[in-house]
Each structure stands twice: as C-alpha cells, then as structure tokens.
Design an enzyme around this catalytic site. Structure first.
Site, PDB file in Angstrom:
ATOM      1  N   ASP A  95       3.197  31.127  23.542  1.00 61.21           N
ATOM      2  CA  ASP A  95       2.188  30.874  24.559  1.00 61.21           C
ATOM      3  C   ASP A  95       2.303  31.753  25.808  1.00 61.21           C
ATOM      4  OD1 ASP A  95      -0.104  29.283  24.578  1.00 61.21           O
ATOM      5  OD2 ASP A  95       0.700  28.059  26.215  1.00 61.21           O
ATOM      6  N   CYS A 100     -16.479  14.666  28.300  1.00 64.45           N
ATOM      7  CA  CYS A 100     -16.051  15.547  29.395  1.00 64.45           C
ATOM      8  C   CYS A 100     -16.670  15.119  30.729  1.00 64.45           C
ATOM      9  CB  CYS A 100     -16.422  16.997  29.082  1.00 64.45           C
ATOM     10  SG  CYS A 100     -15.908  18.112  30.391  1.00 64.45           S
ATOM     11  N   CYS A 112     -11.035  15.149  26.400  1.00 59.80           N
ATOM     12  CA  CYS A 112     -11.665  15.700  25.189  1.00 59.80           C
ATOM     13  C   CYS A 112     -10.717  15.644  23.994  1.00 59.80           C
ATOM     14  CB  CYS A 112     -12.198  17.114  25.425  1.00 59.80           C
ATOM     15  SG  CYS A 112     -11.009  18.297  26.048  1.00 59.80           S
TER      16      CYS A 112
HETATM   17  S1  SF4 Z   1     -14.143  16.164  15.643  1.00 64.22           S
HETATM   18 FE1  SF4 Z   1     -12.930  16.303  17.524  1.00 64.22          FE
HETATM   19  S2  SF4 Z   1     -13.112  18.460  18.150  1.00 64.22           S
HETATM   20 FE2  SF4 Z   1     -14.711  18.080  16.626  1.00 64.22          FE
HETATM   21  S3  SF4 Z   1     -16.512  17.545  17.843  1.00 64.22           S
HETATM   22 FE3  SF4 Z   1     -15.490  15.623  17.323  1.00 64.22          FE
HETATM   23  S4  SF4 Z   1     -14.136  15.206  19.088  1.00 64.22           S
HETATM   24 FE4  SF4 Z   1     -14.737  17.358  19.186  1.00 64.22          FE
HETATM   25  S1  SF4 Z   2      -9.909  18.997  29.636  1.00 64.40           S
HETATM   26 FE1  SF4 Z   2     -11.671  18.677  28.299  1.00 64.40          FE
HETATM   27  S2  SF4 Z   2     -12.620  16.768  28.988  1.00 64.40           S
HETATM   28 FE2  SF4 Z   2     -11.220  17.452  30.585  1.00 64.40          FE
HETATM   29  S3  SF4 Z   2     -12.534  18.596  31.992  1.00 64.40           S
HETATM   30 FE3  SF4 Z   2     -11.615  20.087  30.583  1.00 64.40          FE
HETATM   31  S4  SF4 Z   2     -13.088  20.280  28.966  1.00 64.40           S
HETATM   32 FE4  SF4 Z   2     -13.633  18.436  30.078  1.00 64.40          FE
END
Ligand code: SF4
Ligand code: SF4
Length: 355
Positions: free
Chosen positions: A143, A207, A253
């Site tokens: 990374d 989000c 997310c």
């Molecule tokens: S399966 Fe997971 S990564 Fe794909 S759209 Fe749904 S939440 Fe997002």
């Molecule tokens: S980490 Fe994912 S859910 Fe959180 S602000 Fe960023 S894009 Fe949006």
C-alpha cells in the site's frame, strides 16, 4: 523467468505459508492483467476525483502498470487479510458522545502488521525455489508503493471491485487488507473474479455525502474518509453536518454491503477486536495536546494525521453532538494556536449554542 518445472506442490506450499501468516486469500495474476486500470486512473485524475492527493498524479504512470514499477515482474501474488469487525461498526454513529474511528484504524497500524508478514512470505517463497531457480527475485509492496492492488486482486480472483470501488469478496465481504508480492517467476495464474454487485446500490444509498458520482467511481473530494484523514485545512461547510461524529474515516459504504453476511471476524490476532473500544469519548479527545495525542495513538494509523487535524475533526463532531457539556472544551479550542482547529471550534460553538 519462464518456469516449466515448478515442483508439484508449489501452490499448496505457498498457500500453507500464507495461511500460517494470517492471509486468508491468495491469488496469482500477471502484471498485464489490468489494462483498463491506467485508463480508469487517468479518468479519475482528469475529473479531479483524487482531490488534493497529488501523489496519485505523481505516481500515475507507475501505478497504472506493474511493469512500469518493476520491468522484470512476471507474476503478481495478491494476498488478502480479513479485518472484519465482530461488532456492528455503525452503532457508534448513534452515540454522539463518542468519536467514530474507522474499523481499520482501531487496530495497530495494519501497514506494520502486513509488511512484516508479506516480507516473511516473500523470503519463504524465494527460499523454497532458490535451488531450482537461482535467479528468483521477489519484491514486496504494502500500500505504500504505487500498486493498484484492487484491480490486481480482481484479476487474481480474490474478489471484485464493487460499486463502492473497494474489493468485495464472496467469502469475506468488504473488510480486506490487500498486499502483493511481485516475482520474476512465471507462475500459473488464477481466474479473474467477475462482478457480483448486480442491481444492488446499497453502498451508494448509504453514503452520507453523495461521494459516488456513478457506480464504480468515487469522488474523494466528497468522501468523509478523505476529508477527515487526507484533507488539510478547514473542512468545507457542506460536509460538516453529514460527518456526524465520524472523526477518522468512514465505514458506511463498506458496512452495508450485503456480501458482508459471508464475512467473519478477523482471525489475525493483531487485528482482531472482540468489541468496539470504549476509550473514544469526544470530551477526552478534545482535551488532547500534541504530546497526549501522540501517546494515545501510538502505533495507530490515527497518529499519521497529527493532533491538529484530529482535533479539527473532533470539533466538528462536537458541533454535531448537541451535547452542551462539550461547550467548555470547544470554547477553549476557539483560542487554539492552529487556526484550522480554532475555526472548527468556533463553528462547533455556534452549533452547540443553537441547541
Ligand atoms: S454488492 Fe456491495 S459493493 Fe456492490 S453495490 Fe452492493 S453494497 Fe455496493
Ligand atoms: S467512506 Fe464511503 S460512505 Fe463514507 S463518505 Fe466515503 S464514499 Fe461515502
């Protein structure tokens, strides 16, 4: 280096060594397996989605292609370590007296954990094959070097880059740390994993800042992870309320991905945490001076952002908390030597006085 005569058990040995070190998935691909990655990166850079992360632009050429990083590379071994939490990481968002720290940062710095393990695996791989292939070379990236690990991981069959742009695995969900080993041995490769997002849009819907302009695209300028960790200076006003009490990163997310139902808690002892740490009260954080901050976050990724950026984030969380008991600490911070902290504290004070 073309390798026609690999020992029969080479793959089993490699997997056994990797598992023993705590890697739960391993896959192999070739350096030219991600031809679309450079183009995708170029488009993100053109659209400014990398925000102020100038290093992404500076390293774009090497990032886009593993061979630009090391011309002799023949195979890329991609490794994944699961850091799945045993608790719901989003419950802390309903506790305004606490600061929400992203799951990966609640442990010891994973770069340290992974780096040592990948290096050990590289040495084992080289040692196992040196007699047959004296010219074997193995290089390690965790990374910190410009490696596009997510598309490489997809090409190596470990998972797919989901609509939230992170890797999703059918076995481990979204909680994976990735690392890679480059070698000049030409190894048999794994099958690319196909996309299993289907019609799901859960990560986009979750989000708080609408940071996804389209599926598979993330605008870092709107992302709370970027804003709380990488962004210097004041946080733009439009994102302050949506931040809630997120003071280092954001898991929303990742946490909502339905594939997490197949995830299990981290088994690697240095990453495992049986329950959310309770030592994250905002009042305590707001009182940290530079020395106390360094002590509190010694060995943690949080330390990287420094006291001022961290306290800036805590001030915003305090402003969102509706907790009058945080007013004295916030008032004191309006006089902070760092103007970004002082400005965030003035904002928080005004917000708290509205309640
Ligand atoms: S399966 Fe997971 S990564 Fe794909 S759209 Fe749904 S939440 Fe997002
Ligand atoms: S980490 Fe994912 S859910 Fe959180 S602000 Fe960023 S894009 Fe949006």
């Amino acid at each position: 280096m073309s390798v026609p005569n690999l020992p029969k058990n080479w793959r089993a040995n490699l997997e056994a060594d990797a598992n023993e070190l705590g890697f739960e998935s391993i896959g192999i691909t070739t350096p030219d397996a991600i031809p679309e990655a450079a183009e995708r990166l170029a488009r993100a850079l053109k659209d400014g989605h990398h925000a102020t992360m100038g290093w992404m632009e500076e390293t774009a050429e090497r990032r886009g292609s593993p061979t630009a990083l090391w011309p002799d590379v023949q195979s890329v071994i991609v490794l994944a370590m699961n850091y799945g939490p045993e608790f719901d990481p989003l419950t802390v968002l309903d506790e305004p007296e606490r600061g929400a720290i992203s799951v990966y940062a609640r442990h010891r710095d994973y770069h340290d954990v992974m780096k040592g393990k990948v290096k050990t695996l590289a040495s084992k791989l080289a040692a196992r094959h040196r007699e047959t292939f004296p010219d074997i070379e193995v290089k390690v990236f965790v990374d910190t070097a410009p490696v596009m690990e997510k598309p490489l991981a997809q090409a190596a069959g470990l998972g797919w880059q989901g609509k939230h742009t992170n890797l999703v695995s059918r076995d481990h969900g979204s909680w994976l740390f990735l690392a890679s080993l480059f070698t000049n041995l030409s190894l048999p490769v794994d099958k690319l994993e196909r996309d299993h997002c289907g019609s799901c849009m859960d990560c986009h819907d979750a989000c708080p800042t609408n940071a996804f302009p389209a599926p598979y695209r993330l605008d870092a300028r709107r992302c709370i992870s970027y804003l709380t960790i990488e962004h210097h200076g004041p946080i733009p006003h439009e994102f302050r309320k949506p931040m809630g009490n997120r003071i280092y990163g954001c898991d929303d997310c990742l946490a909502v991905c339905p594939w997490n139902k197949f995830a299990h808690a981290a088994s690697e002892v240095k990453l495992a945490s049986p329950e959310p740490p309770r030592d994250d009260d905002l009042a305590g954080f707001l009182a940290l001076d530079d020395t106390a901050f360094r002590t509190r976050f010694s060995g943690s990724p949080v330390k990287r952002i420094g006291r001022d950026r961290f306290i800036r984030n805590c001030c915003i969380a305090a402003g969102n908390s509706a907790l009058p008991e945080l007013l004295p600490a916030v008032e004191q911070l309006t006089q902070d030597a760092d103007e970004t902290v002082a400005e965030a504290a003035r904002w928080a004070e005004a917000e708290l006085r509205k309640n």
